[in-house]
Design a protein around this motif. Sequence first.
Motif, mmCIF file in Angstrom:
data_model
loop_
_atom_site.group_PDB
_atom_site.id
_atom_site.type_symbol
_atom_site.label_atom_id
_atom_site.label_comp_id
_atom_site.label_asym_id
_atom_site.label_seq_id
_atom_site.Cartn_x
_atom_site.Cartn_y
_atom_site.Cartn_z
ATOM 1 N N GLU A 168 0.816 -1.204 0.000
ATOM 2 C CA GLU A 168 0.000 0.000 0.000
ATOM 3 C C GLU A 168 0.856 1.262 0.000
ATOM 4 O O GLU A 168 2.028 1.236 0.381
ATOM 5 C CB GLU A 168 -0.952 0.028 1.205
ATOM 6 C CG GLU A 168 -0.273 0.172 2.547
ATOM 7 C CD GLU A 168 -1.280 0.298 3.691
ATOM 8 O OE1 GLU A 168 -2.490 0.124 3.448
ATOM 9 O OE2 GLU A 168 -0.852 0.575 4.825
ATOM 10 N N LEU A 169 0.217 2.349 -0.437
ATOM 11 C CA LEU A 169 0.832 3.666 -0.463
ATOM 12 C C LEU A 169 -0.138 4.622 0.229
ATOM 13 O O LEU A 169 -1.314 4.707 -0.157
ATOM 14 C CB LEU A 169 1.092 4.092 -1.908
ATOM 15 C CG LEU A 169 1.906 5.363 -2.156
ATOM 16 C CD1 LEU A 169 2.574 5.295 -3.529
ATOM 17 C CD2 LEU A 169 1.042 6.612 -2.078
ATOM 18 N N VAL A 170 0.370 5.306 1.273
ATOM 19 C CA VAL A 170 -0.505 6.158 2.080
ATOM 20 C C VAL A 170 0.065 7.576 2.105
ATOM 21 O O VAL A 170 1.263 7.755 2.353
ATOM 22 C CB VAL A 170 -0.638 5.632 3.531
ATOM 23 C CG1 VAL A 170 -1.588 6.511 4.337
ATOM 24 C CG2 VAL A 170 -1.099 4.188 3.532
ATOM 25 N N ILE A 171 -0.793 8.567 1.826
ATOM 26 C CA ILE A 171 -0.390 9.960 1.993
ATOM 27 C C ILE A 171 -1.320 10.610 2.997
ATOM 28 O O ILE A 171 -2.487 10.210 3.158
ATOM 29 C CB ILE A 171 -0.410 10.742 0.661
ATOM 30 C CG1 ILE A 171 -1.814 10.779 0.064
ATOM 31 C CG2 ILE A 171 0.569 10.183 -0.323
ATOM 32 C CD1 ILE A 171 -1.926 11.708 -1.138
ATOM 33 N N GLY A 172 -0.825 11.626 3.710
ATOM 34 C CA GLY A 172 -1.600 12.287 4.755
ATOM 35 C C GLY A 172 -1.720 13.779 4.529
ATOM 36 O O GLY A 172 -0.863 14.397 3.875
ATOM 37 N N TYR A 173 -2.786 14.333 5.069
ATOM 38 C CA TYR A 173 -3.041 15.763 4.980
ATOM 39 C C TYR A 173 -3.374 16.296 6.369
ATOM 40 O O TYR A 173 -4.124 15.655 7.119
ATOM 41 C CB TYR A 173 -4.231 16.061 4.051
ATOM 42 C CG TYR A 173 -3.940 15.861 2.592
ATOM 43 C CD1 TYR A 173 -3.497 16.912 1.799
ATOM 44 C CD2 TYR A 173 -4.116 14.618 2.005
ATOM 45 C CE1 TYR A 173 -3.242 16.732 0.440
ATOM 46 C CE2 TYR A 173 -3.855 14.424 0.657
ATOM 47 C CZ TYR A 173 -3.412 15.490 -0.118
ATOM 48 O OH TYR A 173 -3.156 15.308 -1.440
ATOM 49 N N PRO A 174 -2.841 17.458 6.729
ATOM 50 C CA PRO A 174 -3.262 18.079 7.995
ATOM 51 C C PRO A 174 -4.686 18.630 7.860
ATOM 52 O O PRO A 174 -5.248 18.703 6.780
ATOM 53 C CB PRO A 174 -2.243 19.210 8.167
ATOM 54 C CG PRO A 174 -1.811 19.551 6.781
ATOM 55 C CD PRO A 174 -1.853 18.262 6.011
ATOM 56 N N LYS A 175 -5.264 19.036 8.992
ATOM 57 C CA LYS A 175 -6.643 19.534 8.992
ATOM 58 C C LYS A 175 -6.817 20.743 8.083
ATOM 59 O O LYS A 175 -7.852 20.924 7.456
ATOM 60 C CB LYS A 175 -7.064 19.899 10.418
ATOM 61 C CG LYS A 175 -7.381 18.690 11.281
ATOM 62 C CD LYS A 175 -7.910 19.125 12.642
ATOM 63 C CE LYS A 175 -8.312 17.912 13.459
ATOM 64 N NZ LYS A 175 -8.833 18.284 14.788
#
Length: 556
Positions: free
Chosen positions: A475-482
């Motif tokens: 899997e490949l996961v990217i994140g974003y702040p609020k």
Amino acid sequence: MAYQVLARKWRPQVFEDVIGQTHIARALQNAVKAGKVAHAYLFSGPRGVGKTTMARILAKALNCSEGPTPAPCNRCAPCQEIAGGSSVDVLEIDGASNTSVEDVRELRETVKYVPFQGKHKVYIIDEVHMLSNSAFNALLKTLEEPPPHMVFIFATTEPHKIPSTIRSRCQHFQFKRISRRDIVNRLNYITAQEAIKMGEAELFLLAKGADGSMRDALGLLDQALAYGGPQVRQEDLLTIMGVVDRPQILEMIQAIQRKDASKAMGQVRKLVDQGHDLRQFCHELVEVVRDLLMLKISKQPEALVECPSEELEELKALSQGFSLEELQWLFSIFSQTHEEIKNFFYPPFLVEMAVVRATRIHSVEPLDKILEKVLTLEKQLQHSAETISAPSSTSSSLTSPPSMVQPEVGMSPPPQRSTSDHLGPNPGHNEASSEVSPLDRSGQWQKVLQGVKEKRPYLASYLDRGVLMSLTGEELVIGYPKASSFFIDLIHKEENLSLITSTIQECFQKTLKFKVLLVESLPDMERSVHSSKADIHPVVKEALKILGGEIVDPKP
């Protein structure tokens, strides 16, 4: 013989002639055919849609010499007496003038007697909701245990006013408002039989004024014949009905489309001088705007827009000049004006301000398109800043003479810069490589970004706002702040998600699960943020001055 109005002359005599109520006619015909006629019926619905007419036809079906039959002959004595209102076995009672309990007691006394001529005794009580509570209570016992030969038919326009104890003892049939198309077809048949000359536009105008009531449509036709003779013209109908001419409504819509406030104001003044009701005018405008909206969103607008074929083509052409958002704004403006006008001290002023507001509506763009333009502008400004800063630093390092200042005692000599420092960035250097995540040592994520950018640049800018959180063989996961959470919704659109997953498969040569997460903070993974205003490039400062806003995530 005295003249008989069209509504009485063309009153339906069989179930098939009652237009717009096929569901009720079929149920009653089947009940008569199967011998399962209830002892009490409740017919409810708007005025002039066939409630009392259906009750009379049911009475004829029960008392016809050939019946009970679902198709009364209309030739025998019982049928003709019921049609003429002279049958002793079928009593029509006006509930509005027989409201007292004494009236109901008298009715109860006659219920026990068998029919004189027919097979059933039928009581039709019109406007039954007008009976008093005591009168309703007096009916309860009779409705609960009626004689076998007795049938009650109640007709009302306000069924909610009838006590539940009465409704529960009746079979309730709800009559529908008759559609304009059905009224036009029926009027077309009647005018052909009566040798009346009318066009399609005139028929639709009558149907519109009838507001779903066949009786009202025939009443208006009678009025038009008395005014203008056997050839009914549209001008005559507009005069007797007091409605605004359709071309004037369309001229107002065209003025709004061209943003011509002066023309629109002139139309309002013309309507005032002609003595038209401005509230009715707003009603007409709301209906036309609604029709334009239906023409834009529906694949089969003919089923939703009831108007003559010529006018339909004109409305189709007119709808092309509006967006959906503009039509929704117009609908809101004129429906609100329609409500406010009845309490306003001088209605023309309110309508004038409404049409001016309507002409000031500018094209409204969806949020994702606006966001795409902002991001594109931001990229252009950033690129301009890099283009301006790179040559200036290079030229200063190449042209400035070596410093003649000797280092002070105890100071270490400045580090020697390589030639590449003077000549600018390495031609083979990838700009994105300076921001490569430690999780993406092979640069595969950067290849994904580049691949998406080639096909859909704005989507690549959405992804670039996130931070690579996890990259494994599965899997490949990217994140974003609020602060950037709205990018998640944009990425999750079906067409965007499909492009991202296909690009990942191309770059990694296998299928990986792609996930987007919302995280509280990204302290170890976020790119360094230069918060000092002194580090902001003059071009960016100028953009902030013009566009407003603040810097959320500056790039080095």
